[in-house]
Each structure stands twice: as structure tokens, then as C-alpha cells.
Design a protein around this motif. Structure first.
Motif, PDB file in Angstrom:
ATOM      1  N   ILE A  60      32.593  40.112  45.958  1.00  0.00           N
ATOM      2  CA  ILE A  60      31.568  41.152  46.115  1.00  0.00           C
ATOM      3  C   ILE A  60      32.296  42.428  46.530  1.00  0.00           C
ATOM      4  O   ILE A  60      32.926  42.474  47.592  1.00  0.00           O
ATOM      5  CB  ILE A  60      30.533  40.786  47.214  1.00  0.00           C
ATOM      6  N   GLY A  63      29.256  45.756  47.807  1.00  0.00           N
ATOM      7  CA  GLY A  63      27.881  45.262  47.752  1.00  0.00           C
ATOM      8  C   GLY A  63      27.462  44.680  46.406  1.00  0.00           C
ATOM      9  O   GLY A  63      26.357  44.180  46.265  1.00  0.00           O
ATOM     10  N   GLN A  64      28.347  44.767  45.384  1.00  0.00           N
ATOM     11  CA  GLN A  64      27.961  44.250  44.060  1.00  0.00           C
ATOM     12  C   GLN A  64      28.961  43.205  43.582  1.00  0.00           C
ATOM     13  O   GLN A  64      30.166  43.339  43.848  1.00  0.00           O
ATOM     14  CB  GLN A  64      27.962  45.379  43.037  1.00  0.00           C
ATOM     15  N   GLU A  65      28.440  42.226  42.827  1.00  0.00           N
ATOM     16  CA  GLU A  65      29.334  41.201  42.291  1.00  0.00           C
ATOM     17  C   GLU A  65      30.323  41.871  41.328  1.00  0.00           C
ATOM     18  O   GLU A  65      29.938  42.655  40.468  1.00  0.00           O
ATOM     19  CB  GLU A  65      28.522  40.113  41.580  1.00  0.00           C
ATOM     20  N   ALA A  66      31.619  41.562  41.481  1.00  0.00           N
ATOM     21  CA  ALA A  66      32.655  42.231  40.690  1.00  0.00           C
ATOM     22  C   ALA A  66      32.778  41.597  39.306  1.00  0.00           C
ATOM     23  O   ALA A  66      32.267  40.509  39.054  1.00  0.00           O
ATOM     24  CB  ALA A  66      33.980  42.142  41.429  1.00  0.00           C
ATOM     25  N   SER A  67      33.511  42.286  38.420  1.00  0.00           N
ATOM     26  CA  SER A  67      33.726  41.806  37.050  1.00  0.00           C
ATOM     27  C   SER A  67      34.538  40.507  37.060  1.00  0.00           C
ATOM     28  O   SER A  67      35.232  40.194  38.032  1.00  0.00           O
ATOM     29  CB  SER A  67      34.505  42.864  36.260  1.00  0.00           C
ATOM     30  N   THR A  71      37.650  39.416  39.544  1.00  0.00           N
ATOM     31  CA  THR A  71      37.548  38.147  40.281  1.00  0.00           C
ATOM     32  C   THR A  71      38.719  37.232  39.938  1.00  0.00           C
ATOM     33  O   THR A  71      39.264  36.554  40.811  1.00  0.00           O
ATOM     34  CB  THR A  71      36.195  37.453  39.952  1.00  0.00           C
ATOM     35  N   VAL A  94      34.284  39.321  50.344  1.00  0.00           N
ATOM     36  CA  VAL A  94      33.396  40.489  50.440  1.00  0.00           C
ATOM     37  C   VAL A  94      34.253  41.668  50.881  1.00  0.00           C
ATOM     38  O   VAL A  94      34.877  41.630  51.941  1.00  0.00           O
ATOM     39  CB  VAL A  94      32.265  40.239  51.466  1.00  0.00           C
ATOM     40  N   ALA A  96      34.810  46.078  50.969  1.00  0.00           N
ATOM     41  CA  ALA A  96      34.213  47.415  50.844  1.00  0.00           C
ATOM     42  C   ALA A  96      35.239  48.477  51.207  1.00  0.00           C
ATOM     43  O   ALA A  96      36.043  48.291  52.120  1.00  0.00           O
ATOM     44  CB  ALA A  96      33.005  47.527  51.768  1.00  0.00           C
ATOM     45  N   SER A 340      30.355  44.266  54.804  1.00  0.00           N
ATOM     46  CA  SER A 340      29.500  44.999  53.876  1.00  0.00           C
ATOM     47  C   SER A 340      28.739  46.157  54.497  1.00  0.00           C
ATOM     48  O   SER A 340      28.583  47.174  53.867  1.00  0.00           O
ATOM     49  CB  SER A 340      28.546  44.059  53.160  1.00  0.00           C
TER      50      SER A 340
END
Ligand code: DP6
Length: 364
Positions: A60, A63-67, A71, A94, A96, A340
Motif C-alpha cells: 500500500i 494509501g492505495q494498493e500499488a501496481s 509489488t 504500508v 507513505a 498511513s
């Protein structure tokens, strides 16, 4: 349920003597020596949690699931840590940043330094700084340098160097220079560093000249830091950056990381020098210009650079600490929210602080 968790803070670094190009031998070894300063003022917070409930690694980012690509790069490092520690579980990562991601602001350096330290700690490995730097370097060369604080060097790799770690040249307190970052665009860059340097090595007729000259420029950068000589540092750092971009421009097709605003900032840097301020530029694989200056010139340099049309904002940074761990074996929910919601969360469960890192590295 018991989970294994650790949270790390790490900072990007800016190379004053650039790394650009890998050895053909493999093992992610740099073809040239580099020397950087780890930057307090921009931060990555990363929490790694090994969790038996997961069937695959999850990343993440902001805040968003990564490509899937991002990953899988993370999973490669996690697999190395799992193989070494015997931990079997998949991990939730996680992360940021409080600065633009993947735009030439060295986010991969702080990201993989933070990941190497957080994941190895969560897995229960007690790695030396050297081991963590080497682990980070295997995924991203510049990340090896962000594991350490202050002024940090990484020598060129040679066949047989399966292990190669960065070393501290001087701690952050050695010299409180400023690096004023002129943020020129907030979006991701067109060609990432890994791809850009491979394309340059493959197609630029100037690449051999870059590899031949880089060690001399690196030696001058190092001496200038040891002597705390801002003019010698600035001149050598500009030479390194311009040579890196010149070799990339000469690739086929040419790689252009700069925008019109990049050139406007470079012109302003020269104007500031002409009126007696210490201001020198360096640029990574993106459009942003980082202006190196003496502490006493920070306010004026920031004011004038920030006023250049097209500059979105400035970030004032200075030499800072290496990557450090804040929580071990903490409750997962707490660790996730720490990474996060806010990077400036007041962390109370300090296990290893930056001083430990500095001390340990100074001993080596
Ligand atoms: C221009 O370390 O991102 O920032 O090793 O392929 O992950 P990989 O590349 P990366 O390249 C950084 C290039 C640079 C210069 C530098 O940081 O030395």
C-alpha cells in the motif's frame, strides 16, 4: 493473532557524485562510485507486517494498493529476508512519503532503505548496518546509501562483489549545508532511473567517458566534504550531474529529463552565484533541481529559487539521519495507522534511534 511488525522512517538522499550505470557482471553493482547526503526534511514511513492470514504480499503506497510491478520488486527483497530468517508468512507493506513519488526525488532510495530495515527487523533478523545497506543495494543501488545518515559513499562494484554496502564518510553534524529542492512537477517521471541508465549504457557513445571520469569527480566531492569547502563541492557536484545528463542526452533516442523550468532554475542558480551567494545545482533522473548552498544563504536562495516561474514549491533539507526502526512486535492496527495517517506522528516506542545508527556506523 500474533504478527511480526516493524515500522521504519527513512530519508531520501541526493547524490553529490552520481551513480549512473551498472556493471554488466550482474548483482546490481554500480559501475561508478557515488557519494550522497541523506536528507532530513523529506521522509518515508514504512510498516512491514508478516501475517499468516495473507496469501500474497500486499503493498500500500500513499494509501492505495500499488501496481503489480512495484509489488513484485518489494517481494524480491521480502523473499531474500524470508529465506534468511525462516519466516514463511507473506507481508503487508504500508508506505507513505511526504514528497512527490517516482519523480526524480529519490523516492526509491528511501523506500527500499526503509523496507530493508523494517522487513529484516520484523522478521527477527539482527542485521548489521552493512548487511542492511547491502540488502537495500541489491534492489536499488541508491537505497544502500539511505540506510546510513550524513554523507555516505558507495564504491563501484567489481566482479566478485556480491556483497557491497555503503559507508558513512561523515555524520550529519559534520557540515550543516542546505539542499533546497525546487519542485518542478508533481507527477511521475517518464523514464525511471533503472531503465534510463540501462538505455544510456547500451546506446550512448559518451557512456565509457562517463565511467572513466566519474571516479575523479567523486574523489573531489569527497575531499570537498572533508574540507567543508562549499565552492569545491558545488563545482564538482555540478560537474557530476551535468556529465550524467550529457551521457543520457547522447543516448539513442536521447533521454531528456529536464523541462523549461529546470533550465530557468539553473539560470537562476548561476545568477545567484554571480551576486555572491553560494548556490550550486544538481539534478537526478527527473526535472527537479536541488540547490546546494551554505546554511547562511538558505533564506535568500530559497526565496529566489521559489520565485522562478514554474517552480511549484521548495523543500529545504539538510544532512539527516539514516533509516531507523520505531516499533517491533507492535499491534498491527497501530503500526498501519502510523505509516498511513501522518508521518509526523509522535512515535513513543523507540527501539533504535538514529544515534545508535550513527554510532554503529562510525565504529565500522
Ligand atoms: C540519478 O538507485 O534508482 O538518482 O539501482 O536501478 O534502482 P537502481 O537505480 P537508482 O538510481 C539512482 C540514480 C540517480 C543518481 C544517484 O542517486 O546516485
Amino acid at each position: 493473532m500474533k504478527t511480526k511488525t516493524a515500522t521504519t522512517l527513512a530519508h531520501p538522499n541526493i547524490a553529490l557524485a552520481k551513480y549512473w550505470g551498472k556493471r554488466e557482471y550482474g548483482h546490481n553493482l554500480p559501475a561508478v562510485p557515488s557519494l550522497s547526503v541523506t536528507l532530513a526534511g523529506m521522509t518515508t514511513a514504512t510498516t512491514v507486517t508478516f501475517d499468516e492470514a495473507l496469501s500474497a504480499d500486499v503493498l500500500i503506497l500513499g494509501g492505495q494498493e500499488a501496481s503489480a510491478h512495484a509489488t513484485s520488486r518489494v517481494s524480491v527483497m521480502l523473499d531474500r529476508i524470508r529465506a534468511r530468517s525462516g519466516v514463511k508468512e507473506k507481508a503487508r507493506v504500508v508506505s507513505a512519503n511526504d514528497f512527490p513519488t517516482a519523480s526524480g526525488l529519490a523516492s526509491s532510495a528511501s523506500a527500499f532503505a526503509a523496507l530493508a530495515v523494517a522487513a529484516s527487523t520484523a522478521a527477527g533478523l539482527h542485521l548489521s548496518l552493512e548487511d542492511m545497506s547491502n540488502l537495500a543495494r541489491m534492489t536499488s543501488v541508491s537505497a544502500a546509501r539511505s540506510v546510513l545518515g550524513g554523507f555516505v559513499e558507495l564504491r563501484a562494484g567489481w566482479p566478485g562483489d556480491e556483497k557491497l554496502a555503503a559507508q558513512q564518510v561523515a555524520p550529519a553534524e559534520h557540515w550543516p549545508i542546505r539542499i533546497v529542492v525546487a519542485v518542478v512537477s508533481e507527477g511521475p517521471k517518464a523514464v525511471g532511473s533503472t531503465e534510463g541508465m540501462a538505455h544510456t549504457a547500451r546506446t550512448s557513445p559518451y557512456f565509457p567517458a562517463w565511467v572513466e571520469r566519474a571516479p575523479g569527480v567523486y574523489a573531489r566531492v569527497k575531499q570537498a566534504i572533508l574540507d567543508r569547502d562549499i565552492e569545491a563541492l558545488g563545482v564538482a557536484a555540478e560537474e557530476s550531474a551535468f556529465a550524467m545528463h550529457a551521457t543520457s542526452l547522447a543516448a539513442t533516442p536521447g533521454l531528456i529529463y529536464w523541462t523549461g523550468t529546470t533550465l530557468e532554475v539553473l539560470a537562476e542558480v548561476r545568477r545567484l552565484r554571480a551576486v555572491g551567494l553560494s548556490a550550486y545545482a544538481t539534478i537526478d533522473a527527473g526535472p527537479h533541481v536541488k540547490v546546494i548552498c551554505a546554511a547562511e544563504d538558505e533564506a535568500e536562495v530559497t526565496k529566489f529559487i521559489g520565485a522562478v516561474p514554474g517552480v511549484k514549491r521548495t523543500i529545504v533539507t539538510r544532512p539527516g539521519p539514516g533509516a531507523r526502526v520505531f516499533t517491533v512486535e507492535e499491534d498491527r492496527a497501530q503500526a498501519d495507522s502510523m505509516a498511513s495517517d501522518s508521518i509526523s506522528t509522535a512515535y513513543t516506542t523507540l527501539d533504535i534511534d538514529s544515534e545508535d545508527f550513527e554510532t554503529e556506523s562510525a565504529k565500522r
